[in-house]
Design a protein around this motif. Structure first.
Motif, PDB file in Angstrom:
ATOM      1  N   LEU A 219     -37.964  31.861   2.203  1.00 27.34           N
ATOM      2  CA  LEU A 219     -39.255  31.472   2.761  1.00 27.34           C
ATOM      3  C   LEU A 219     -39.504  29.967   2.636  1.00 27.34           C
ATOM      4  O   LEU A 219     -40.044  29.348   3.549  1.00 27.34           O
ATOM      5  CB  LEU A 219     -40.378  32.251   2.069  1.00 27.34           C
ATOM      6  CG  LEU A 219     -40.484  33.729   2.437  1.00 27.34           C
ATOM      7  CD1 LEU A 219     -41.522  34.418   1.562  1.00 27.34           C
ATOM      8  CD2 LEU A 219     -40.846  33.886   3.898  1.00 27.34           C
ATOM      9  N   VAL A 220     -39.115  29.392   1.516  1.00 27.42           N
ATOM     10  CA  VAL A 220     -39.326  27.954   1.323  1.00 27.42           C
ATOM     11  C   VAL A 220     -38.528  27.158   2.346  1.00 27.42           C
ATOM     12  O   VAL A 220     -39.041  26.222   2.973  1.00 27.42           O
ATOM     13  CB  VAL A 220     -38.952  27.545  -0.116  1.00 27.42           C
ATOM     14  CG1 VAL A 220     -38.892  26.025  -0.236  1.00 27.42           C
ATOM     15  CG2 VAL A 220     -39.965  28.103  -1.108  1.00 27.42           C
ATOM     16  N   TYR A 221     -37.263  27.536   2.536  1.00 27.27           N
ATOM     17  CA  TYR A 221     -36.431  26.827   3.512  1.00 27.27           C
ATOM     18  C   TYR A 221     -36.945  27.050   4.933  1.00 27.27           C
ATOM     19  O   TYR A 221     -36.962  26.120   5.749  1.00 27.27           O
ATOM     20  CB  TYR A 221     -34.980  27.291   3.404  1.00 27.27           C
ATOM     21  CG  TYR A 221     -34.231  26.680   2.251  1.00 27.27           C
ATOM     22  CD1 TYR A 221     -33.886  25.327   2.253  1.00 27.27           C
ATOM     23  CD2 TYR A 221     -33.865  27.444   1.141  1.00 27.27           C
ATOM     24  CE1 TYR A 221     -33.190  24.767   1.187  1.00 27.27           C
ATOM     25  CE2 TYR A 221     -33.168  26.892   0.077  1.00 27.27           C
ATOM     26  CZ  TYR A 221     -32.840  25.553   0.111  1.00 27.27           C
ATOM     27  OH  TYR A 221     -32.157  24.998  -0.940  1.00 27.27           O
ATOM     28  N   GLU A 222     -37.358  28.273   5.252  1.00 26.03           N
ATOM     29  CA  GLU A 222     -37.876  28.548   6.584  1.00 26.03           C
ATOM     30  C   GLU A 222     -39.177  27.800   6.836  1.00 26.03           C
ATOM     31  O   GLU A 222     -39.434  27.357   7.961  1.00 26.03           O
ATOM     32  CB  GLU A 222     -38.085  30.051   6.759  1.00 26.03           C
ATOM     33  CG  GLU A 222     -36.793  30.799   7.018  1.00 26.03           C
ATOM     34  CD  GLU A 222     -36.993  32.300   7.112  1.00 26.03           C
ATOM     35  OE1 GLU A 222     -38.161  32.747   7.035  1.00 26.03           O
ATOM     36  OE2 GLU A 222     -35.996  33.023   7.254  1.00 26.03           O
ATOM     37  N   ARG A 223     -39.971  27.653   5.810  1.00 25.79           N
ATOM     38  CA  ARG A 223     -41.212  26.891   5.953  1.00 25.79           C
ATOM     39  C   ARG A 223     -40.913  25.448   6.332  1.00 25.79           C
ATOM     40  O   ARG A 223     -41.583  24.861   7.192  1.00 25.79           O
ATOM     41  CB  ARG A 223     -42.007  26.949   4.644  1.00 25.79           C
ATOM     42  CG  ARG A 223     -43.360  26.260   4.713  1.00 25.79           C
ATOM     43  CD  ARG A 223     -44.052  26.342   3.375  1.00 25.79           C
ATOM     44  NE  ARG A 223     -43.290  25.664   2.337  1.00 25.79           N
ATOM     45  CZ  ARG A 223     -43.622  25.653   1.048  1.00 25.79           C
ATOM     46  NH1 ARG A 223     -44.688  26.334   0.647  1.00 25.79           N
ATOM     47  NH2 ARG A 223     -42.890  25.013   0.172  1.00 25.79           N
ATOM     48  N   GLU A 224     -39.886  24.866   5.719  1.00 24.48           N
ATOM     49  CA  GLU A 224     -39.505  23.491   6.055  1.00 24.48           C
ATOM     50  C   GLU A 224     -38.972  23.398   7.478  1.00 24.48           C
ATOM     51  O   GLU A 224     -39.232  22.419   8.190  1.00 24.48           O
ATOM     52  CB  GLU A 224     -38.459  22.981   5.056  1.00 24.48           C
ATOM     53  CG  GLU A 224     -38.971  22.855   3.632  1.00 24.48           C
ATOM     54  CD  GLU A 224     -40.194  21.954   3.544  1.00 24.48           C
ATOM     55  OE1 GLU A 224     -40.172  20.869   4.171  1.00 24.48           O
ATOM     56  OE2 GLU A 224     -41.165  22.338   2.878  1.00 24.48           O
ATOM     57  N   VAL A 225     -38.209  24.421   7.906  1.00 28.72           N
ATOM     58  CA  VAL A 225     -37.692  24.427   9.274  1.00 28.72           C
ATOM     59  C   VAL A 225     -38.840  24.462  10.276  1.00 28.72           C
ATOM     60  O   VAL A 225     -38.875  23.676  11.236  1.00 28.72           O
ATOM     61  CB  VAL A 225     -36.755  25.641   9.483  1.00 28.72           C
ATOM     62  CG1 VAL A 225     -36.435  25.825  10.971  1.00 28.72           C
ATOM     63  CG2 VAL A 225     -35.471  25.460   8.700  1.00 28.72           C
ATOM     64  N   LEU A 226     -39.804  25.371  10.043  1.00 29.15           N
ATOM     65  CA  LEU A 226     -40.949  25.465  10.951  1.00 29.15           C
ATOM     66  C   LEU A 226     -41.799  24.210  10.911  1.00 29.15           C
ATOM     67  O   LEU A 226     -42.359  23.788  11.929  1.00 29.15           O
ATOM     68  CB  LEU A 226     -41.789  26.690  10.606  1.00 29.15           C
ATOM     69  CG  LEU A 226     -41.487  27.988  11.371  1.00 29.15           C
ATOM     70  CD1 LEU A 226     -41.802  27.800  12.853  1.00 29.15           C
ATOM     71  CD2 LEU A 226     -40.062  28.429  11.191  1.00 29.15           C
ATOM     72  N   ARG A 228     -40.798  21.151  10.528  1.00 21.65           N
ATOM     73  CA  ARG A 228     -40.148  20.140  11.370  1.00 21.65           C
ATOM     74  C   ARG A 228     -40.311  20.470  12.851  1.00 21.65           C
ATOM     75  O   ARG A 228     -40.475  19.578  13.685  1.00 21.65           O
ATOM     76  CB  ARG A 228     -38.660  20.050  11.020  1.00 21.65           C
ATOM     77  CG  ARG A 228     -38.377  19.532   9.624  1.00 21.65           C
ATOM     78  CD  ARG A 228     -36.892  19.406   9.386  1.00 21.65           C
ATOM     79  NE  ARG A 228     -36.282  18.426  10.293  1.00 21.65           N
ATOM     80  CZ  ARG A 228     -34.978  18.239  10.408  1.00 21.65           C
ATOM     81  NH1 ARG A 228     -34.129  18.968   9.696  1.00 21.65           N
ATOM     82  NH2 ARG A 228     -34.514  17.332  11.255  1.00 21.65           N
ATOM     83  N   MET A 229     -40.283  21.753  13.183  1.00 17.21           N
ATOM     84  CA  MET A 229     -40.388  22.151  14.586  1.00 17.21           C
ATOM     85  C   MET A 229     -41.810  22.021  15.121  1.00 17.21           C
ATOM     86  O   MET A 229     -42.021  21.985  16.333  1.00 17.21           O
ATOM     87  CB  MET A 229     -39.893  23.585  14.757  1.00 17.21           C
ATOM     88  CG  MET A 229     -38.428  23.751  14.388  1.00 17.21           C
ATOM     89  SD  MET A 229     -37.837  25.467  14.470  1.00 17.21           S
ATOM     90  CE  MET A 229     -37.634  25.676  16.237  1.00 17.21           C
ATOM     91  N   THR A 230     -42.807  21.949  14.242  1.00 18.17           N
ATOM     92  CA  THR A 230     -44.199  21.800  14.680  1.00 18.17           C
ATOM     93  C   THR A 230     -44.669  20.349  14.701  1.00 18.17           C
ATOM     94  O   THR A 230     -45.787  20.074  15.142  1.00 18.17           O
ATOM     95  CB  THR A 230     -45.136  22.601  13.765  1.00 18.17           C
ATOM     96  OG1 THR A 230     -44.982  22.138  12.410  1.00 18.17           O
ATOM     97  CG2 THR A 230     -44.825  24.081  13.820  1.00 18.17           C
ATOM     98  N   ARG A 231     -43.845  19.437  14.193  1.00 15.61           N
ATOM     99  CA  ARG A 231     -44.257  18.025  14.132  1.00 15.61           C
ATOM    100  C   ARG A 231     -43.845  17.223  15.365  1.00 15.61           C
ATOM    101  O   ARG A 231     -44.064  16.022  15.404  1.00 15.61           O
ATOM    102  CB  ARG A 231     -43.658  17.368  12.888  1.00 15.61           C
ATOM    103  CG  ARG A 231     -44.269  17.810  11.580  1.00 15.61           C
ATOM    104  CD  ARG A 231     -43.946  16.838  10.471  1.00 15.61           C
ATOM    105  NE  ARG A 231     -42.525  16.781  10.191  1.00 15.61           N
ATOM    106  CZ  ARG A 231     -41.940  17.380   9.154  1.00 15.61           C
ATOM    107  NH1 ARG A 231     -42.675  18.115   8.329  1.00 15.61           N
ATOM    108  NH2 ARG A 231     -40.641  17.269   8.942  1.00 15.61           N
ATOM    109  N   GLY A 232     -43.253  17.872  16.345  1.00 10.57           N
ATOM    110  CA  GLY A 232     -42.796  17.142  17.518  1.00 10.57           C
ATOM    111  C   GLY A 232     -41.549  16.328  17.260  1.00 10.57           C
ATOM    112  O   GLY A 232     -41.274  15.349  17.964  1.00 10.57           O
TER     113      GLY A 232
END
Length: 345
Positions: A219-226, A228-232
């Motif tokens: 979950l921690v790693y997936e949170r970081e992935v998401l 980055r994907m939401t910051r444009g």
């Protein structure tokens, strides 16, 4: 097995194609602003070679990460990550292992093989008009997208980033079921740990802690992935789709906090278990010590009177036996009254 969905903008319709069409170059299918989704479910090396080397050649390092579970059976799935290459975006996420979910639904999670991992691996390649998903296990999130496209074929025109968001959304929603199960299980253990601090209960806590730690890492790693994907940060994620990715990110943040709370609760219960077991041991030792202390003067008296010296005083006194028994009783009762007065027992 390979599934190919094709949205044709010119004809305004979506259809499932024969996988043999992938032997054509990617540019041959991606015409008229069409959108293609290729799903590889438990593919063999030949199918992986067809998609990742012939249809859309990708970097060897990406292919190495994608095929990790086939090359290393029994290994942990690759942790979530996102990497941007010149012509595609590479994403890895960790959906829940369906074996674990089935065990939870049947109430058999405690008897589940400890070697069964909490999560598995889903790899995705995104371009402007192409989405490729790869997994070695049947995933409900993938099946949910297929069902969605059967019912809402016109949504295919929104692009690979939108389709991938639907997969992530369905994948993340499954975490709620597992976290709710662990929460209920810990609540049940909390009521038992004080009164019955058994060895089996401690083993159960260790088992749960291991599962929660694995889940928390994903979950921690997936949170970081998401994040980055939401910051444009990536051009392949359209601005209008970032809102949907942000919604998935919010769910991940909440689930990560719940996982952290569960991890802390497991640690607290383990400490409570050890304290309860120690307290129970102290109670047992106290009772045994009291019994020994009460019996000790009696043993002393019996030992002294048992010395058969020829010149023993009162050796000819007929009441000496009963006197010794009475003295033992008096010392035992006096010791018991003293311990009760001191509130030791």
């Amino acid at each position: 097995m390979i599934s190919v969905y094709h949205w044709d903008l010119a004809q305004q319709k979506g259809q499932w194609l024969d996988p043999r069409r992938l032997k054509e170059p990617a540019e041959g299918l991606q015409v008229n602003s069409s959108v293609i989704w290729i799903d590889l479910e438990d593919p063999d090396p030949e199918e992986e070679r067809l998609v990742y080397q012939q249809f859309l050649p990708i970097h060897p390092l990406s292919l190495e990460d994608i095929t990790k579970l086939r090359r290393e059976p029994g290994a942990l799935p690759h942790f979530p990550k996102v990497e941007e290459f010149r012509d595609y975006l590479f994403v890895i996420v960790n959906p829940l292992n369906q074996v674990l979910l089935e065990a939870i639904r049947k109430g058999e999670v405690q008897s589940l093989d400890p070697n069964v991992h909490v999560s598995t691996q889903l790899s995705a390649i995104l371009t402007r008009k192409l989405l490729i998903t790869h997994h070695y296990e049947l995933l409900p999130s993938i099946e949910a997208l297929k069902a969605f496209l059967f019912k809402h074929a016109t949504q295919g025109h929104r692009g690979p980033d939108y389709l991938f968001h639907l997969i992530l959304d369905a994948m993340v929603d499954q975490y709620a079921e597992v976290l709710d199960h662990f929460t209920d299980l810990l609540d049940d253990i909390e009521t038992r740990v004080i009164h019955q601090p058994t060895q089996q209960l401690l083993l159960t806590l260790l088992h749960i802690k291991r599962r929660i730690i694995q889940l928390r890492k994903s979950l921690v790693y997936e949170r970081e992935v998401l994040a980055r994907m939401t910051r444009g940060e990536f051009e392949l994620i359209d601005e209008r789709e970032m809102v949907y990715y942000r919604n998935v990110y919010d769910h991940l943040v909440r689930f990560t906090e719940l996982t952290e709370s569960s991890r802390e609760m497991v640690s607290d219960l383990m400490q409570t278990h050890l304290a309860a077991a120690s307290n129970r041991l102290n109670e047992i030792m106290k009772v045994l010590t009291m019994i020994s202390t009460i019996v000790l003067p009696m043993t002393l008296i019996a030992g002294i009177y048992g010395m058969n010296f020829p010149l023993w005083p009162d050796g000819e006194w007929p009441g000496s036996f009963w006197f010794a028994l009475g003295l033992m009783a008096v010392t035992g009762i006096t010791s018991f009254i003293f311990f009760r007065w001191k509130k030791w027992i």
